[in-house]
Structure formats: C-alpha cells, structure tokens
Enzyme design. Structure first.
Site, PDB file in Angstrom:
ATOM      1  CD  GLU A  40      -2.385   1.048   2.924  1.00 41.77           C
ATOM      2  OE1 GLU A  40      -3.520   1.526   3.025  1.00 41.77           O
ATOM      3  OE2 GLU A  40      -1.785   0.502   3.879  1.00 41.77           O
ATOM      4  CE  LYS A 112      -7.078   0.516   3.759  1.00 40.68           C
ATOM      5  NZ  LYS A 112      -6.023   1.302   4.453  1.00 40.68           N
ATOM      6  CB  CYS A 150      -3.596  -1.842   4.929  1.00 40.42           C
ATOM      7  SG  CYS A 150      -2.628  -1.443   6.419  1.00 40.42           S
TER       8      CYS A 150
END
Length: 264
Positions: A40, A112, A150
């Site tokens: 990321e 995301k 993440c």
C-alpha cells in the site's frame, strides 16, 4: 509459480520510491519471481495521512502508473503496487492497488474498501472508499489472485468473498501502522485469512519505522513459506495450486459452511 513480496521503505519522494520499486523488482525477477507484490502507498507514503495525498494523486493513466508499467515490462513480471489514484472527489483520492502484466498492461485496480479510521488516524478524511465492494481478482498462469489492502485484513468477509470469486492467492498490500501488539496482529491475521479460506496469502508491508515490516508468504494451512524482518528486501516462494486442492480435501470447509454460503 514463484511469487515475491517486496518490502520498501517508501516516503513522500515519488521519484525515489519508483527507483526503489525498480531495484526490488529487478531483485525479485532475478530470483525467478513471476509476480511481485509491493505494499500500500508504495509510490507515495507519509508518516501521517494529510491533504498532500490529494496533491500526489494521479489517474491510472498518469505518469506514475506509466512508470510502474515500464518496470513490469522491463523485468518481465506481473507487478502489483499501491498508488494514490485521483477520484471524482479531488480532495479525497482513492488508495489503490494497481496490477500490471509483463507487457505493461493494467490488468486490475482495487480501491481500498475499509479505510483506516483507528489508532488516532482518519484515513477517510483524506481518502475516498471504493465505490464498489465487489471483489477484484486477476489471473497469472494457473493462479487467481485477489486484492486486499491493509485494514481490509481485519474484515474476514472480504477474504471470503475473494475466495468465493476464485482467488487462490490473497495479495495483501499494507502499511501496517506500528503499535502495541501490531506486528503480532499482522502476522496472525495473514495466517488466519490463509487458514479460513485454504488459500495462499502474500502480504507485503512497508518497512519500519513507518510500518511494521515482516512481509511474508503463507501456504493454505498458514505455514510460513518466506518471511522478511524489518529491513527492506524481497522474499520469494513457489506456490503450487495442488497444495490448495489437498488442503481443501482434508478440510472441506467451503462445502460445510452453514452461514454466509454463496446463494444464501
């Protein structure tokens, strides 16, 4: 298939980050990796989220992704890396994992879903969530990869949706914020998502001090195949899809589910 996780120490110098990605990609390709996963915010990372992410944002056909495509093409790999993608809300771009094949073509882009509003930070103040929660996958050879970023790792339903969509490898790009027990949680959650779904997991994390490092690759029973510590570098492992078949034969959890099964 040989897969690599790369662990850079990215910062807010985009040119330096791209040069680091190139070096680590070359190392991974030299070790025979066909797919190389970067974390990321691989192309732009700061110690704290702020309004500069909007100034760093570019569309997926901008110069940053053009450079990533060139790196993939130059080293003959499939490359996945985190970028700051311009969104319809200029002040809140997307946190995106972009995947490029060995020809440099963009083959997948995952925005995301779960933003990091935790540990005193609010990613949602500066980043837009994905407009769709649909799982994002791409194929390389005999393997299907599913993309996660993440904080997504804490939401097992996304990993399960990717597995239901055919993912055999969960590719997790992260900048896992340090803190009490955070390294243990990162390692535990990667293993849990592998075991939950009988899939390989490749987790790439930024190096300390901005993140916890400890990028790793795990097999479908949660065994660690390759692991990095705190230093920048590359870890590689060979992934055989037959290992998934054996694990799912021994633990047929997909057929035994009674909650949340597809079609319920």
């Amino acid at each position: 298939m040989r897969v690599a996780v790369a662990q850079p120490a990215s910062n807010d110098d985009v040119a330096a980050n791209l040069a680091s990605i190139d070096r680590l990609a070359a190392q991974a390709a030299g070790e025979g990796a066909e797919v190389v996963l970067f974390p990321e915010y691989a192309t732009y990372e700061k110690r704290r989220l702020d309004e500069t992410f909007a100034r760093a944002a570019q569309p997926l056909d901008g110069s940053v992704c053009a450079d990533l495509a060139s790196i993939a093409r130059r080293h003959g790999i499939t490359l996945v890396a985190g970028v700051v993608e311009a969104s319809p809300a200029p002040e809140r771009p997307f946190n995106t994992l972009a995947a490029f094949d060995p020809s440099g073509a963009l083959i997948a882009a995952y925005r995301k879903i779960h933003l990091f509003d935790a540990q005193g930070q609010r990613e949602s103040d500066f980043i837009s969530p994905a407009p769709s929660a649909a799982p994002v996958t791409f194929d390389v050879g005999d393997l299907t990869f599913g993309l996660m970023t993440c904080y997504d790792l804490r939401f097992p339903e996304l990993a399960r949706a990717l597995a239901d969509a055919g993912a055999q490898v969960l590719a997790v790009g992260a900048s896992w914020v340090p803190g009490e027990l955070k390294t243990d949680q990162w390692l535990t959650l990667l293993a849990a998502r592998a075991i939950d779904n009988a899939v390989f997991v490749a987790g790439s994390c930024q190096a300390p001090p901005i993140s916890v490092g400890h990028s790793q690759i795990l097999d479908p029973q949660g065994a660690v195949l390759s692991l990095l510590g705190g230093e920048p570098g590359v870890a590689v492992a060979d992934l055989d899809p037959r290992r998934i078949a054996v694990t799912r034969r021994d633990f047929p959890i997909a057929q035994q589910r009674r909650l949340g099964a597809p079609g319920d």
